[in-house]
Design an enzyme around this catalytic site. Structure first.
Site, PDB file in Angstrom:
ATOM      1  N   HIS A 175       8.965  -4.256 -11.047  1.00 54.71           N
ATOM      2  CA  HIS A 175       8.197  -5.244 -11.823  1.00 54.71           C
ATOM      3  C   HIS A 175       6.697  -5.197 -11.505  1.00 54.71           C
ATOM      4  CE1 HIS A 175      11.675  -7.020 -13.594  1.00 54.71           C
ATOM      5  NE2 HIS A 175      12.160  -7.481 -12.461  1.00 54.71           N
ATOM      6  N   ALA A 176       6.321  -4.512 -10.447  1.00 50.73           N
ATOM      7  CA  ALA A 176       4.907  -4.449 -10.065  1.00 50.73           C
ATOM      8  C   ALA A 176       4.154  -3.560 -11.049  1.00 50.73           C
ATOM      9  CB  ALA A 176       4.771  -3.911  -8.646  1.00 50.73           C
TER      10      ALA A 176
END
Length: 687
Positions: A195-196
């Site tokens: 998700h980064a």
């Protein structure tokens, strides 16, 4: 020294390779069988295969990654530091590793290390790096405040170190695969990473471990690694990974995730099937967005067989990286999916057939400690060559099939294996017509010739113009005591196209229209008839798609208010199929129909149950239950629930069929006989 295989035969093995023989499945492959006569390439290939067999699989784990934790020791956060411990303990308990790395371990232990600034900046911005690194010197109060304004993140003073350690360990482990030190590898790391995004962390993720690793392999080994396949089976869409490679033609990103029209985390439409990359990376993003909870083994294997593996073979990667989340595993309270360890093992095994077996697994999510440990063990065993277990389900549910069909239509624009290529179904030329309009014109002509059934005018701006010519009625339905109102979807067209095009062979194509059975029956009974056809797509005045369910509800109310209620009919019967059921049930909730409507027969198949509005008057659900038959497929999710469906959903009847058209045909005689029975009961009170 000598190693015995399962048949008692002996094989020469170098002393340096001794430890590898502790894995039984490998010894089976070490036979004295000589290759059949053939080319020198055959011998070289077998020599290469033997060297691959003799290599160990790699594993990286460092207990220091557990230092990343919430500020409060009593905070029960799903991204629990024990996640990596439980995975490592499961692999250790199986006898594949020990606490202190040893030459006798089945897995070769890869040392952990921190990622360098240079490596991280290959994907992330300096500003993001500084934002994460600055947490090392923050006070607890500042960390708590930062957590409040962050997207599903927590921090302590060790978080940045653990994030660098997780990312660096992933790079180091994958490097061991690429350089041939190990044949494949598993990095048991946290915090997770997919998700980064390049410019911000989020969703429990600080640095994107997989993205940084993939970029590092491409840059450090340009002669060996030209194309990288990233398969992300974490239940959440890996928005960060997709963003990192969205315009990169050398990285194919495939994500299988719970989507639900963008309602599931990360809560955007970025993971929809239509997002396929951009610029030179167009076609290098493949999203498989599941539409609901409850997907299981059969659904994922179906996706792999229909989409993931065909596209992967065509892409022909030099390296396979798996964003390996286990939150789709059965028992995970966040994911609410039903994957078993066997499914993860099968998917891993399939991917091992790519890139000469160079597969790197990097842990992502998974929040049930039991589920994550058993699933990770299954993946580890697949890496070792141990055959997968048996799947819990071996077929895909209708919702999964629909998703895969949608994905293949979109991806057919970019991949030859997805042919025939999907075409633009929006008619733009004057000589092009939608087939459902052609069929409805044919039906209207035939019904007029046979029964003098004509078009019913729809004179209201709030109802889409698409419904013009879709509502037909018998010429004298106003004067009939008995009236049948059928609301249904367009008939099915069955046909086969050529392998390279979408051109149908008309001679071999069939129109399947079970509604005609009910129409003919009603006319033979001398009843009044209203036949409402619901197109698959409803558009506004500018030909843009609109919410079909809202339009169906509006249309049913219009027909009732302007035609049915004004008729003299004393005995009204409704039949609905598919999406049309929403219109009839909404009508029963919104208008007083109970005095004249004797029965509502609905065919739902595998679609979710449709209930009366919860604000309906108290006795209406009871009336609906007593005056309805709702045919539902035996594979519908409603039968799996422990609680009995409430009365507002009607009287449910199981059907062996899944398609509403098949159900309407199969239950035709039972339904018509039931309607006649109800009419017979109603006659004494209606005369």
């Amino acid at each position: 020294m000598l190693a015995s295989n399962s048949d008692g035969a002996s094989t020469s093995v170098k002393p340096s390779d001794d430890a590898v023989n502790t894995v039984t499945p490998w010894s089976i492959l070490l036979t004295n069988n000589k290759p059949m006569s053939g080319s020198e390439n055959t011998l070289n290939n077998e020599s290469h295969e033997m060297s691959q067999i003799l290599k160990k699989s790699g594993l990286c784990y460092d207990p220091r990654m557990r230092f990343h934790a919430t500020l409060s020791e009593v905070d029960d956060h799903p991204e629990d530091p024990r996640r990596v411990l439980r995975v490592f303990e499961a692999i250790k308990k199986a006898g594949y590793v020990s606490n202190v790395p040893s030459p006798s371990d089945v897995f070769l232990r890869i040392p952990a290390r921190e990622a360098t600034l240079e490596e991280l900046l290959q994907v992330h911005s300096q500003e993001m790096y500084d934002r994460v690194t600055n947490t090392e010197k923050m006070s607890h109060e500042d960390l708590a405040n930062l957590e409040k304004i962050s997207d599903s993140l927590y921090y302590n003073n060790e978080s940045a170190f653990c994030a660098r350690l997780a990312c660096g360990s992933a790079i180091e482990t994958c490097t061991a695969v690429v350089t041939g030190q190990v044949k494949n590898a598993f990095a048991v790391v946290r915090p997770p990473g997919h998700h980064a995004e390049p410019h911000k962390p989020g969703g429990f993720c600080l640095f994107n471990n997989v993205s940084v690793t993939a970029r590092s392999m491409l840059q450090r080994f340009p002669d060996k690694i030209k194309r990288v396949l990233i398969v992300d089976w974490d239940i959440h869409h890996g928005n960060g990974t997709q963003m990192a490679f969205y315009d990169d033609p050398n990285v194919l990103y495939v994500s299988l995730h719970r989507y639900e029209n963008g309602r599931f985390y990360p809560g955007t439409n970025y993971g929809c099937a239509e997002n396929c990359g951009e610029g030179p990376g167009l076609g290098r993003t493949v999203n498989i967005p599941w539409s609901c909870a409850g997907m299981g083994d059969g659904d994922y294997i179906y996706a792999f067989q229909r989409v993931v593996m065909p596209v992967a073979y065509e892409f022909d990667p030099d390296l396979v990286i798996v964003s390996c989340g286990f939150d789709a595993a059965a028992g995970d309270h966040i994911g609410q999916f039903l994957l078993t360890p066997a499914a993860y093992a099968h998917m891993t095994q399939m991917l091992m057939g790519l890139a000469d077996g160079k597969v790197f697994i990097s842990l992502e999510g998974g929040y049930n400690l039991d589920s994550i440990s058993t699933s990770a063990l299954a993946v580890a065993q697949s890496l070792l060559g141990i055959p997968p277990g048996r799947l819990h389900t071996t077929y895909a549910c209708p919702q999964a099939v629909a998703t895969i069909n949608h994905v293949t239509k979109i991806q057919s624009q970019y991949w030859r294996c997805m042919r025939p290529k999907h075409f633009d179904a929006n008619p733009k030329d004057a000589h092009v017509d939608r087939l459902h309009d052609v069929i409805r014109t044919y039906q209207a002509k035939k019904l007029f010739e046979d029964w003098k059934i004509t078009n019913m005018p729809i004179l209201r701006d709030s109802v889409s113009n698409v419904f013009n010519n879709q509502v037909l009625c018998s010429s004298n339905f106003f004067q009939k005591d008995n009236l049948l109102v059928i609301v249904h979807e367009s008939p099915r067209v069955l046909g086969n196209g050529t392998s390279e095009t979408n051109v149908l062979n008309l001679n071999d194509s069939l129109l399947v229209d079970p509604v005609s059975l009910y129409v003919e029956w009603a006319m033979q009974q001398d009843w009044g008839l209203i036949d409402i056809n619901i197109p698959e797509v409803v558009t506004d005045g500018e030909n843009a798609p609109v919410d079909i369910l809202s339009e169906v509800k509006e249309l049913c109310l219009y027909v009732w208010d302007n035609y049915v209620e004004l008729s003299i009919s004393k005995n009204i019967f409704f039949i609905g199929g598919g999406k049309a059921v929403h219109g009839l049930v909404n009508l029963a909730s919104s208008r007083n129909v109970s005095d004249r409507v004797k029965c509502m027969v609905n065919f739902l198949g595998t679609e979710p149950l449709v209930g009366l509005k919860t604000a309906s008057e108290e006795d209406l659900p009871t009336w609906y239950y007593r005056h309805s038959l709702v045919f539902v497929s035996s594979s519908n999710e409603c039968w799996k629930k422990a609680k009995r469906a409430k009365r507002r959903y009607g009287r449910l009847m199981q059907s062996e069929h899944t398609e509403t058209s098949d159900m309407m045909e199969q239950h035709y005689r039972a339904v018509t006989q039931y309607l006649l029975h109800l009419l017979q009961k109603a006659r004494p009170t209606s005369q």
